[in-house]
Write a protein that holds these residues in place. Structure first.
Motif, PDB file in Angstrom:
ATOM      1  N   ALA A  92       0.827  -1.206   0.000  1.00  0.00           N
ATOM      2  CA  ALA A  92       0.000   0.000   0.000  1.00  0.00           C
ATOM      3  C   ALA A  92       0.859   1.253   0.000  1.00  0.00           C
ATOM      4  CB  ALA A  92      -0.945  -0.004   1.196  1.00  0.00           C
ATOM      5  N   LYS A  93       1.938   1.239   0.791  1.00  0.00           N
ATOM      6  CA  LYS A  93       2.839   2.406   0.836  1.00  0.00           C
ATOM      7  C   LYS A  93       3.547   2.583  -0.506  1.00  0.00           C
ATOM      8  CE  LYS A  93       6.531   4.688   3.389  1.00  0.00           C
ATOM      9  NZ  LYS A  93       7.127   5.191   2.153  1.00  0.00           N
ATOM     10  N   SER A 150       2.493   1.622  -3.493  1.00  0.00           N
ATOM     11  CA  SER A 150       1.521   2.112  -4.476  1.00  0.00           C
ATOM     12  C   SER A 150       1.191   3.582  -4.248  1.00  0.00           C
ATOM     13  CB  SER A 150       0.243   1.272  -4.408  1.00  0.00           C
ATOM     14  OG  SER A 150       0.495  -0.061  -4.822  1.00  0.00           O
ATOM     15  N   ARG A 151       1.032   3.971  -2.975  1.00  0.00           N
ATOM     16  CA  ARG A 151       0.727   5.379  -2.664  1.00  0.00           C
ATOM     17  C   ARG A 151       1.850   6.298  -3.127  1.00  0.00           C
ATOM     18  NH1 ARG A 151      -1.403   3.672   2.357  1.00  0.00           N
ATOM     19  NH2 ARG A 151       0.589   4.146   3.361  1.00  0.00           N
ATOM     20  N   LYS A 156       1.740   9.210  -5.826  1.00  0.00           N
ATOM     21  CA  LYS A 156       2.089  10.570  -5.404  1.00  0.00           C
ATOM     22  C   LYS A 156       3.073  11.210  -6.377  1.00  0.00           C
ATOM     23  CE  LYS A 156       3.252  13.079  -1.163  1.00  0.00           C
ATOM     24  NZ  LYS A 156       3.684  12.934   0.251  1.00  0.00           N
ATOM     25  N   GLY A 164      -4.522   9.606  -3.880  1.00  0.00           N
ATOM     26  CA  GLY A 164      -5.004   8.878  -2.718  1.00  0.00           C
ATOM     27  C   GLY A 164      -4.388   7.500  -2.659  1.00  0.00           C
ATOM     28  N   LYS A 165      -5.073   6.550  -2.026  1.00  0.00           N
ATOM     29  CA  LYS A 165      -4.555   5.183  -1.909  1.00  0.00           C
ATOM     30  C   LYS A 165      -4.517   4.477  -3.260  1.00  0.00           C
ATOM     31  CE  LYS A 165      -5.929   2.506   1.403  1.00  0.00           C
ATOM     32  NZ  LYS A 165      -6.816   1.786   2.365  1.00  0.00           N
ATOM     33  N   HIS A 166      -5.555   4.722  -4.063  1.00  0.00           N
ATOM     34  CA  HIS A 166      -5.654   4.031  -5.342  1.00  0.00           C
ATOM     35  C   HIS A 166      -5.896   4.964  -6.509  1.00  0.00           C
ATOM     36  CE1 HIS A 166      -5.988   0.388  -2.946  1.00  0.00           C
ATOM     37  NE2 HIS A 166      -7.024   0.901  -2.304  1.00  0.00           N
TER      38      HIS A 166
END
Length: 433
Positions: A364-365, A367-368, A372, A424-426
Motif C-alpha cells: 500500500a505504501k 503504491s501510494r 504521489k 489517494g490510496k488508489h
C-alpha cells in the motif's frame, strides 16, 4: 406477430469468461433470440459460472439458485460446469450443464428447451458481435487454455491446453471493434506471451499479407490500429523484452500485467512457476530504462503450503526492490483438485490471512508513493463516465481511477488531458488541462 424468445443471462468470473459470454450472446442474437433484462421477462436463463476458488464456487451456486427461484429454467455453463456432479447435487433441476468456452453446447441446450425462432441468415448482427463492456473498451481473447501446470491452479483441467486463435481472425475482430468505436483493446488469455506456441508460430494472413502467429507480431499489428492496447496475463518469457520498445514508442500502452506469485525460489518451484526472482528484478530494471513510464501490475499468493516466515520475508524484500505499481495478494486457498493441497506443511488459515495483510500494508505504501509521484503531471485520460476516467496505468475494474470536474460535452469514450493535483490510496484527482 409472435415475439422472439427471450433469454436471460448472468455472467460471472474473469474477463476470459466475459468473452465467452459475449460469444454466446452474439450467437443467440444471430439466431434471433432476444436478451431479457430480468428474470421475469425471460423464457430461459443462462448462468456462465466461475469455479476457480471456493468463494467463486459459492457465488456461482448462489447465482444458479437465484435464477432457478426467480425463473425456473436454467442452463449452466462456464468453469463450474466442469464440476457437473457438484452443480447437479446442489441444483438437480437445472436444464443442462456445459463446460467453459462451449458455445455450441450452450446453443444445443437452448435449442432443446427454447427452439430458435427463425433462419439465422436473415438476422442483423454487428460485425464486432455482442459486447458486455461499455462501447469504448473491449476484451480481445487471443487464446484458450494453458500449458503450465501450476500446483495451485485447476484452470488447465477445466479449459485444457493452450489453443491459439488464428492471427488473421484475431486481427479481424480487433479491426471490427475499432471501427465500432472501441478506443481500448484489452488483450487477454490464460498465457498471453505464449501466443502461437501450440501452432509453432505458423504463418497466418492478415490484410492479404503473411504474418507470424506469435506474441511480438500480434503486438506490432495491434499497435498499428491507433487505439490503446493493454496486455494482460503475461508470463515473463524472453519475448516480453521485445515488446517493451513498442511501449516506449507509444504503440502499446506502457502496462504489463504479470502474475509473479512469489519471490522464493523454493516456493516458486513448489508452485511449478519460473524460479528466478533475482533475474526478474534485473529485467524489471531494464524494462524501466527502456520505458520509464511502464506500469507493472502483479498478483501474489501468501501462505502457500510450506512457506516459512523467512520465505515470506523474502517476498516482502522483493516487493520493496521491485516497486510494482499495482499489486493484489491472495491468502492461499486450497482449491478442490489442485495438487498443492497434497504438499506437506500447510500454513494455518490465520497465518495465511495475517501474512496477506502484512503484504498489503507494505505494498500500500509503495503504491501510494508511486501515485504521489504523478502529482503535478498531465495525464492522458480515457473517460469512462462524467468526471471519471482512467490513465494508461489503469485497467478497468481492477486498477484505480482519475477524477476530474464534470464538464459539458465530455463524454465516455473521449480522451482528455488532466492535470493531476492530488493522489489517494488508489486514485488520482485533477482538473482538465
Amino acid at each position: 406477430m409472435k415475439e422472439n424468445p427471450k433469454v436471460g443471462f448472468v455472467s460471472l468470473g474473469c474477463p476470459k469468461a466475459l468473452v465467452d459470454s459475449e460469444r454466446i450472446l452474439t450467437q443467440l442474437r444471430a439466431e434471433g433470440y432476444v436478451t431479457a433484462p430480468d428474470y421475469a421477462g425471460a423464457d430461459l436463463v443462462i448462468v456462465n459460472t466461475c469455479g476457480f476458488i471456493d468463494a467463486a464456487v459459492e457465488e456461482s451456486l448462489g447465482a444458479i439458485g437465484e435464477a432457478l427461484a426467480e425463473n425456473g429454467k436454467v442452463v449452466v455453463t462456464g468453469c463450474l460446469g466442469f464440476k457437473e456432479d457438484l452443480v447437479r447435487k446442489a441444483h438437480p433441476s437445472v436444464l443442462a450443464i456445459t463446460g467453459p468456452h462451449d458455445t455450441p453446447g450452450v446453443m444445443k441446450a437452448v435449442h432443446a428447451h427454447l427452439p430458435k425462432p427463425h433462419d439465422p441468415f436473415t438476422d442483423l448482427v454487428p460485425p464486432q458481435g455482442i459486447k458486455l463492456t461499455p462501447n469504448h473498451y473491449a476484451y480481445l481473447k487471443i487464446s484458450e487454455g494453458c500449458n503450465h501446470r501450476c500446483t495451485f491452479c485447476i484452470i488447465p483441467s477445466m479449459r485444457g491446453d493452450l489453443v491459439s486463435r488464428p492471427i488473421g481472425e484475431v486481427m479481424q475482430e480487433a479491426e471490427h471493434l475499432v471501427k465500432a468505436g472501441v478506443k481500448e483493446l484489452l488483450v487477454i488469455s490464460q498465457d498471453t506471451s505464449a501466443y502461437g506456441v501450440d501452432v509453432k508460430y505458423r504463418t497466418g494472413f492478415h490484410g492479404g499479407k503473411p504474418i507470424k502467429t506469435n506474441f511480438l507480431q500480434l503486438a506490432k499489428s495491434l499497435g498499428e490500429l491507433g487505439v490503446w492496447v493493454r496486455l494482460h496475463y503475461v508470463y515473463p518469457y524472453p519475448s516480453v523484452d521485445e515488446v517493451i520498445p513498442l511501449m516506449a514508442e507509444g504503440k502499446l500502452l506502457p502496462y504489463l500485467d504479470i502474475p509473479f506469485q512469489h519471490a522464493s525460489p523454493r516456493i516458486l518451484k513448489l508452485m511449478k512457476r519460473p524460479a528466478a526472482a533475482e533475474k526478474v528484478l534485473a529485467r524489471i530494471g531494464e524494462w524501466r530504462k527502456i520505458c520509464p513510464e511502464l506500469t507493472i501490475r502483479s498478483t501474489f499468493i501468501a501462505g502457500f503450503p510450506g512457506e516459512t516466515e523467512a520465505e515470506f520475508e523474502l517476498l516482502l524484500d522483493f516487493l520493496q526492490e521491485a516497486q510494482l505499481d499495482r499489486v493484489g495478494c491472495f491468502a492461499y486457498s486450497p482449491v478442490d483438485g489442485a495438487k498443492a493441497n497434497a504438499l506437506p506443511d500447510p500454513v494455518p488459515a490465520e497465518t495465511r490471512e495475517e501474512r496477506r495483510k502484512r503484504f498489503m500494508l507494505v505494498q500500500a505504501k509503495i503504491s501510494r508513493d508511486r501515485l504521489k509521484a504523478k502529482v503535478g503531471t498531465t495525464q492522458k485520460i480515457l473517460v469512462d463516465a462524467p468526471g471519471i476516467g482512467r490513465s494508461a496505468a489503469d485497467a478497468p475494474e481492477i486498477d484505480g481511477l482519475v477524477y476530474f470536474e464534470k464538464t459539458p460535452g465530455v463524454k465516455a469514450g473521449q480522451f482528455v488531458d488532466v492535470c493531476i493535483e492530488r493522489s489517494g490510496k488508489h486514485d488520482l484527482h485533477g482538473r482538465l488541462a
